[in-house]
Design a protein around this motif. Structure first.
Motif, short mmCIF file in Angstrom:
data_model
loop_
_atom_site.label_atom_id
_atom_site.label_comp_id
_atom_site.label_asym_id
_atom_site.label_seq_id
_atom_site.Cartn_x
_atom_site.Cartn_y
_atom_site.Cartn_z
N GLY A 68 34.21 43.33 48.98
CA GLY A 68 35.29 43.45 47.99
C GLY A 68 35.47 44.90 47.56
N THR A 85 41.03 42.51 38.78
CA THR A 85 41.20 42.97 40.16
C THR A 85 39.87 42.96 40.91
N THR A 88 39.02 39.37 41.71
CA THR A 88 39.94 38.83 42.70
C THR A 88 39.63 39.37 44.09
N ASN A 89 39.24 40.64 44.16
CA ASN A 89 38.85 41.21 45.45
C ASN A 89 37.61 40.52 46.01
N ARG A 91 36.64 37.48 45.25
CA ARG A 91 37.07 36.13 45.60
C ARG A 91 37.71 36.11 46.99
N ARG A 92 38.59 37.06 47.25
CA ARG A 92 39.27 37.10 48.54
C ARG A 92 38.26 37.28 49.68
N SER A 93 37.29 38.16 49.48
CA SER A 93 36.29 38.41 50.52
C SER A 93 35.46 37.17 50.81
N LEU A 95 36.23 33.95 50.15
CA LEU A 95 37.02 32.84 50.68
C LEU A 95 37.42 33.04 52.13
N LYS A 96 37.29 34.24 52.65
CA LYS A 96 37.51 34.47 54.08
C LYS A 96 36.38 33.85 54.90
N VAL A 149 33.95 31.21 42.28
CA VAL A 149 34.36 31.47 43.66
C VAL A 149 33.54 30.66 44.65
N ARG A 187 44.45 31.00 42.65
CA ARG A 187 44.19 32.42 42.37
C ARG A 187 44.65 32.79 40.96
N GLU A 191 42.42 34.19 37.82
CA GLU A 191 42.69 35.44 37.11
C GLU A 191 42.79 35.20 35.60
#
Length: 220
Positions: A68, A85, A88-89, A91-93, A95-96, A149, A187, A191
């Motif tokens: 992230g 932010t 969220t970063n 979380r994105r990493s 969930l990949k 997450v 998402r 947040e």
């Protein structure tokens, strides 16, 4: 079988290959022989970099959680958005790599997150956040973000109307109505959860200070 005298692979390539296997085939498919085959080497080659499977999985957890990006934001009154932010970063990493969620639950080292927190504490101080709230914010953000997450990662991806799955409108009419009225994605809900926590910490502190002041005045 003796290990080769010189490493045939790098530590980074072994970790990347481990993530590829887990992403595509699932955690149950991962093993040292499977990883060695994927890399085109024999299992002893892995021992140049890892003592056992657990050490590889710990490296996988560190790689995924550390992917992230750190947001670039100047300190100021909108400091909670830095954390939104940041979370969220992360979380994105994560969930990949949903198949790796159980690994992060077991192997994610706390120092991975605490080391960058020195910079984050400096950001909080520069933003005017009282120092006595820093530990509450940093520890709470870590628990809240990872808990939310990793729980999400271990479930199937959802839409606005399936955040709570298998809701029966006949027996659960209020929950069904709430889902129908919900306009936020997973998402966006995540947040808002972060914002609510951070603003709540500061608001509660302000209330305590006001109460202490009122008690002091009334005691005179």
């Amino acid at each position: 079988m003796a290990r080769p005298s010189k490493p045939l692979i790098s530590r980074a390539s072994a970790v990347a290959a481990s993530i590829e296997i887990i992403d595509s085939e699932g955690l149950d498919a991962f093993s040292l022989p499977r990883l060695a085959k994927h890399l085109g080497v024999r299992a002893p080659s892995l021992y140049h970099h890892f003592s056992d499977k657990s050490e590889i999985l710990a490296a996988v957890a560190r790689q995924i959680a550390g992917a992230g990006t750190i947001p670039r934001r100047k300190p100021g009154p909108d400091w909670p958005e830095y954390f939104v932010t940041l979370s969220t970063n992360l979380r994105r990493s994560i969930l990949k790599h949903r198949n790796a969620a159980p690994i992060l639950l077991q192997y994610l080292p706390r120092d991975l997150l605490s080391r960058p927190y020195e910079d984050t504490a400096r950001f909080l101080e520069a933003s005017g956040v009282p120092v006595h709230l820093h530990v509450q914010i940093l520890d709470g953000m870590e628990r809240l973000t990872l808990g939310a997450v990793l729980t999400e990662a271990m479930r199937k991806p959802s839409t606005k109307n399936t955040i709570f799955p298998n809701v029966d409108p006949e027996t659960q009419p209020l929950l069904a109505r709430a889902l129908a009225e919900n306009e936020m994605t997973s998402r966006q809900l995540f947040e808002e959860m972060i914002r609510s926590f951070l603003h709540g910490v500061v608001r509660n502190d302000d209330v305590e200070i006001e109460d202490a002041h009122d008690m002091s005045v009334s005691a005179r």
